[in-house]
Design a protein around this motif. Structure first.
Motif, PDB file in Angstrom:
ATOM      1  N   GLY A 176       8.155  -2.135  -9.572  1.00  0.00           N
ATOM      2  CA  GLY A 176       9.444  -2.553  -8.864  1.00  0.00           C
ATOM      3  C   GLY A 176      10.246  -1.311  -9.223  1.00  0.00           C
ATOM      4  N   SER A 177      10.110  -0.118 -10.351  1.00  0.00           N
ATOM      5  CA  SER A 177      11.119   0.899 -10.567  1.00  0.00           C
ATOM      6  C   SER A 177      10.662   2.088 -10.510  1.00  0.00           C
ATOM      7  CB  SER A 177      11.621   0.340 -11.915  1.00  0.00           C
ATOM      8  OG  SER A 177      12.300  -1.057 -11.887  1.00  0.00           O
ATOM      9  N   SER A 178       9.479   2.346 -10.108  1.00  0.00           N
ATOM     10  CA  SER A 178       8.813   3.540 -10.243  1.00  0.00           C
ATOM     11  C   SER A 178       7.204   3.524  -9.264  1.00  0.00           C
ATOM     12  CB  SER A 178       8.511   4.086 -11.623  1.00  0.00           C
ATOM     13  OG  SER A 178       7.503   3.335 -12.159  1.00  0.00           O
ATOM     14  N   THR A 179       6.902   4.658  -9.376  1.00  0.00           N
ATOM     15  CA  THR A 179       5.225   4.723  -8.797  1.00  0.00           C
ATOM     16  C   THR A 179       4.621   4.518  -9.831  1.00  0.00           C
ATOM     17  OG1 THR A 179       5.361   7.155  -9.285  1.00  0.00           O
ATOM     18  CG2 THR A 179       6.115   6.640  -7.119  1.00  0.00           C
ATOM     19  N   THR A 180       3.066   4.413  -9.554  1.00  0.00           N
ATOM     20  CA  THR A 180       1.978   3.830 -10.515  1.00  0.00           C
ATOM     21  C   THR A 180       1.075   4.814 -10.780  1.00  0.00           C
ATOM     22  OG1 THR A 180       0.622   2.029 -11.105  1.00  0.00           O
ATOM     23  CG2 THR A 180       0.682   2.922  -8.666  1.00  0.00           C
ATOM     24  N   THR A 181       0.278   4.407 -11.746  1.00  0.00           N
ATOM     25  CA  THR A 181      -0.701   5.511 -11.911  1.00  0.00           C
ATOM     26  C   THR A 181      -1.997   4.881 -11.028  1.00  0.00           C
ATOM     27  OG1 THR A 181      -1.712   4.040 -13.736  1.00  0.00           O
ATOM     28  CG2 THR A 181      -0.228   5.997 -14.318  1.00  0.00           C
ATOM     29  N   VAL A 182      -2.828   5.925 -10.692  1.00  0.00           N
ATOM     30  CA  VAL A 182      -3.978   5.751  -9.710  1.00  0.00           C
ATOM     31  C   VAL A 182      -5.282   6.076 -10.390  1.00  0.00           C
ATOM     32  CG1 VAL A 182      -4.903   6.227  -7.507  1.00  0.00           C
ATOM     33  CG2 VAL A 182      -2.526   6.062  -7.894  1.00  0.00           C
ATOM     34  N   TRP A 183      -6.277   5.236 -10.271  1.00  0.00           N
ATOM     35  CA  TRP A 183      -7.612   5.426 -10.769  1.00  0.00           C
ATOM     36  C   TRP A 183      -8.485   6.258  -9.847  1.00  0.00           C
ATOM     37  CZ3 TRP A 183     -11.535   2.298  -8.537  1.00  0.00           C
ATOM     38  CH2 TRP A 183     -12.807   2.500  -8.950  1.00  0.00           C
ATOM     39  N   ASP A 184      -8.543   5.535  -8.668  1.00  0.00           N
ATOM     40  CA  ASP A 184      -9.189   6.206  -7.283  1.00  0.00           C
ATOM     41  C   ASP A 184      -8.399   6.344  -6.176  1.00  0.00           C
ATOM     42  OD1 ASP A 184     -10.825   5.443  -4.664  1.00  0.00           O
ATOM     43  OD2 ASP A 184     -12.362   6.413  -6.231  1.00  0.00           O
ATOM     44  N   LEU A 185      -8.165   7.263  -5.736  1.00  0.00           N
ATOM     45  CA  LEU A 185      -7.083   7.566  -4.744  1.00  0.00           C
ATOM     46  C   LEU A 185      -7.475   7.168  -3.357  1.00  0.00           C
ATOM     47  CD1 LEU A 185      -4.212   8.488  -4.282  1.00  0.00           C
ATOM     48  CD2 LEU A 185      -4.949  10.941  -3.730  1.00  0.00           C
ATOM     49  N   ALA A 186      -8.663   7.383  -2.921  1.00  0.00           N
ATOM     50  CA  ALA A 186      -9.209   6.865  -1.627  1.00  0.00           C
ATOM     51  C   ALA A 186      -9.041   5.313  -1.528  1.00  0.00           C
ATOM     52  CB  ALA A 186     -10.549   7.467  -1.507  1.00  0.00           C
ATOM     53  N   SER A 187      -9.553   4.794  -2.548  1.00  0.00           N
ATOM     54  CA  SER A 187      -9.435   3.309  -2.430  1.00  0.00           C
ATOM     55  C   SER A 187      -7.909   2.723  -2.438  1.00  0.00           C
ATOM     56  CB  SER A 187     -10.121   2.596  -3.821  1.00  0.00           C
ATOM     57  OG  SER A 187     -11.324   2.906  -3.619  1.00  0.00           O
ATOM     58  N   TYR A 188      -7.075   3.484  -3.449  1.00  0.00           N
ATOM     59  CA  TYR A 188      -5.681   3.145  -3.498  1.00  0.00           C
ATOM     60  C   TYR A 188      -4.941   3.409  -2.180  1.00  0.00           C
ATOM     61  CZ  TYR A 188      -0.893   2.881  -5.365  1.00  0.00           C
ATOM     62  OH  TYR A 188       0.390   2.417  -5.605  1.00  0.00           O
ATOM     63  N   ARG A 189      -5.206   4.334  -1.366  1.00  0.00           N
ATOM     64  CA  ARG A 189      -4.684   4.518  -0.156  1.00  0.00           C
ATOM     65  C   ARG A 189      -5.085   3.567   0.860  1.00  0.00           C
ATOM     66  NH1 ARG A 189      -5.012  11.161   0.036  1.00  0.00           N
ATOM     67  NH2 ARG A 189      -2.743  11.429   0.013  1.00  0.00           N
ATOM     68  N   ARG A 190      -6.314   3.078   0.877  1.00  0.00           N
ATOM     69  CA  ARG A 190      -6.795   1.958   1.571  1.00  0.00           C
ATOM     70  C   ARG A 190      -6.096   0.591   1.248  1.00  0.00           C
ATOM     71  NH1 ARG A 190     -11.628   4.886   1.204  1.00  0.00           N
ATOM     72  NH2 ARG A 190     -12.361   3.298  -0.617  1.00  0.00           N
ATOM     73  N   THR A 191      -5.793   0.418   0.042  1.00  0.00           N
ATOM     74  CA  THR A 191      -5.100  -0.761  -0.444  1.00  0.00           C
ATOM     75  C   THR A 191      -3.609  -0.941   0.182  1.00  0.00           C
ATOM     76  OG1 THR A 191      -6.300  -1.402  -2.361  1.00  0.00           O
ATOM     77  CG2 THR A 191      -4.035  -1.889  -2.390  1.00  0.00           C
ATOM     78  N   LEU A 192      -3.043   0.418   0.046  1.00  0.00           N
ATOM     79  CA  LEU A 192      -1.775   0.245   0.532  1.00  0.00           C
ATOM     80  C   LEU A 192      -1.561  -0.189   1.996  1.00  0.00           C
ATOM     81  CD1 LEU A 192      -0.084   3.171  -1.301  1.00  0.00           C
ATOM     82  CD2 LEU A 192       0.208   0.998  -1.854  1.00  0.00           C
ATOM     83  N   GLN A 193      -2.280   0.431   2.794  1.00  0.00           N
ATOM     84  CA  GLN A 193      -2.434   0.155   4.375  1.00  0.00           C
ATOM     85  C   GLN A 193      -2.579  -1.223   4.335  1.00  0.00           C
ATOM     86  OE1 GLN A 193      -1.609   2.125   6.720  1.00  0.00           O
ATOM     87  NE2 GLN A 193      -1.444   4.124   5.813  1.00  0.00           N
ATOM     88  N   ARG A 194      -3.720  -1.749   3.854  1.00  0.00           N
ATOM     89  CA  ARG A 194      -3.709  -3.141   3.892  1.00  0.00           C
ATOM     90  C   ARG A 194      -2.814  -4.130   3.587  1.00  0.00           C
ATOM     91  NH1 ARG A 194      -8.260  -6.977   0.620  1.00  0.00           N
ATOM     92  NH2 ARG A 194      -7.894  -8.835   1.960  1.00  0.00           N
ATOM     93  N   LEU A 195      -2.210  -3.701   2.390  1.00  0.00           N
ATOM     94  CA  LEU A 195      -0.876  -4.528   2.267  1.00  0.00           C
ATOM     95  C   LEU A 195       0.247  -4.425   3.279  1.00  0.00           C
ATOM     96  CD1 LEU A 195      -0.615  -3.824  -1.591  1.00  0.00           C
ATOM     97  CD2 LEU A 195      -1.825  -5.824  -0.510  1.00  0.00           C
ATOM     98  N   LEU A 196       0.439  -3.255   3.695  1.00  0.00           N
ATOM     99  CA  LEU A 196       1.589  -3.060   4.704  1.00  0.00           C
ATOM    100  C   LEU A 196       1.119  -3.947   5.830  1.00  0.00           C
ATOM    101  CD1 LEU A 196       3.823  -1.148   4.987  1.00  0.00           C
ATOM    102  CD2 LEU A 196       2.266   0.419   6.299  1.00  0.00           C
TER     103      LEU A 196
END
Length: 334
Positions: free
Chosen positions: A156-176
């Motif tokens: 809610g107040s910053s960006t977060t840490t990422v373990w696997d960037l490719a998976s994370y980018r797919r996750t953000l697109q899905r949530l959007l």
């Protein structure tokens, strides 16, 4: 804090720089009926007291299920306690069991992408597998009320840490793409009332970091992730440098996997001897025992202080003073 008709937020102040402003615990369900918690804080007393105090003073409800967004200890530390003290069913990501060894009861419910938790009053909570921040990250979605619980996938107040960037980018697109999305309830920080804009900002932020890394490498010569991090985050709180370096390495891993950069293998240090490992483990065990004993003593001290307030001061008086009325209660004062 009431977020929607079926969602209440417990925002616990937190001074850890990795947990900006608050660590958040959520109660989901119709008021006065059985509910679920989403995350439960660290295994320290203040989170437990916060939950129990809220349930007793405000919610007047029982916890049917204690669920978590991922295995990290600041989200899962109180699962054993929730089972014993609240008699809640424990629900964890299906691939988190080995990551939660020693912190969960034997019998747990495992959650997978597409599962739905149905509560009294027709409340339906969808389970979404959203890897990226961690391998086992889940989000929970109350579509009817437009409330998304993201754990550390989005803060809610910053960006977060990422373990696997490719998976994370797919996750953000899905949530959007989620329908009816109105509010995000993060694992730390403030409630997000512009969810699609915030998700898009996260996507653009990762794209920006990628461009910055590529620009640095264009200067020629090979750099370590730490050297890149120091140039990208020159004014970062030193306590966050490791976290920032982890994010840089996530970017570098994806760029290397895509063939866009060349990786030169490092030279690892010689692993410690079995005897040194044994000594370190014993030291850690003794330290943890001392910490646990200190916590028990602190709890005992607080209970004694509370009991002192509840009982007469017998340690101060063998026989306390007594008072008796002179005349009648209606007599005027001299």
């Amino acid at each position: 804090m009431q977020i929607s008709p079926s969602v209440r937020a417990l925002l616990v102040p937190d001074d850890n720089p990795m947990h900006p402003e608050f660590t958040c615990i959520y109660l989901v369900g119709k008021p006065g009926r059985q509910a679920i918690t989403i995350d439960s804080g660290e295994a320290i007393d203040r989170y437990r007291w916060f939950i129990k105090g809220y349930l007793a003073a405000v919610a007047h409800e029982e916890i049917a299920i204690a669920a978590i967004t991922h295995h990290h200890a600041d989200h899962s530390g109180n699962l054993q306690w929730a089972k014993e003290a609240l008699r809640a069913e424990i629900a964890i990501p299906a691939n988190a069991r080995p990551l939660l060894k020693g912190r969960i009861p034997r019998d747990v419910t495992t959650l997978r992408d597409g599962d739905v938790l149905t509560l009294d009053g027709g409340v339906r909570v969808q389970v979404l597998a959203t890897p990226g921040h961690s391998i086992d990250s889940l989000c929970y979605y109350l579509e009817e009320e437009g409330v998304l619980f993201t754990g550390d996938t989005l803060l809610g107040s910053s960006t977060t840490t990422v373990w696997d960037l490719a998976s994370y980018r797919r996750t953000l697109q899905r949530l959007l793409q989620l329908p009816n999305l109105r509010v995000i309830c993060p694992g730390h920080g403030r409630i997000v009332h512009d969810p699609r804009q915030r998700l898009q900002m996260y996507i653009e932020h990762r794209n920006m970091r990628e461009r910055q890394i590529l620009h640095l490498l264009e200067g020629g010569g090979a750099l370590t992730s730490w050297e890149i991090m120091l140039q990208l985050y020159p004014e970062i709180d030193p306590r966050l440098r490791r976290a920032a370096d982890n994010n840089v390495r996530a970017h570098l891993a994806q760029l290397a996997a895509e063939g866009r950069i060349r990786e030169y293998p490092g030279v690892p240090r010689r692993p410690p001897s079995p005897r040194a490992i044994q000594r370190a483990e014993e030291h850690a065990r003794q330290r943890d025992l001392l910490i646990a004993r200190a916590r028990r003593l602190e709890t005992q001290k607080r209970r004694q202080e509370l009991r002192r307030q509840e009982n007469p001061p017998t340690t101060e008086w063998k026989e306390p003073p007594r008072y008796e009325l002179i005349g009648t209660a209606n007599d005027a004062a001299p």
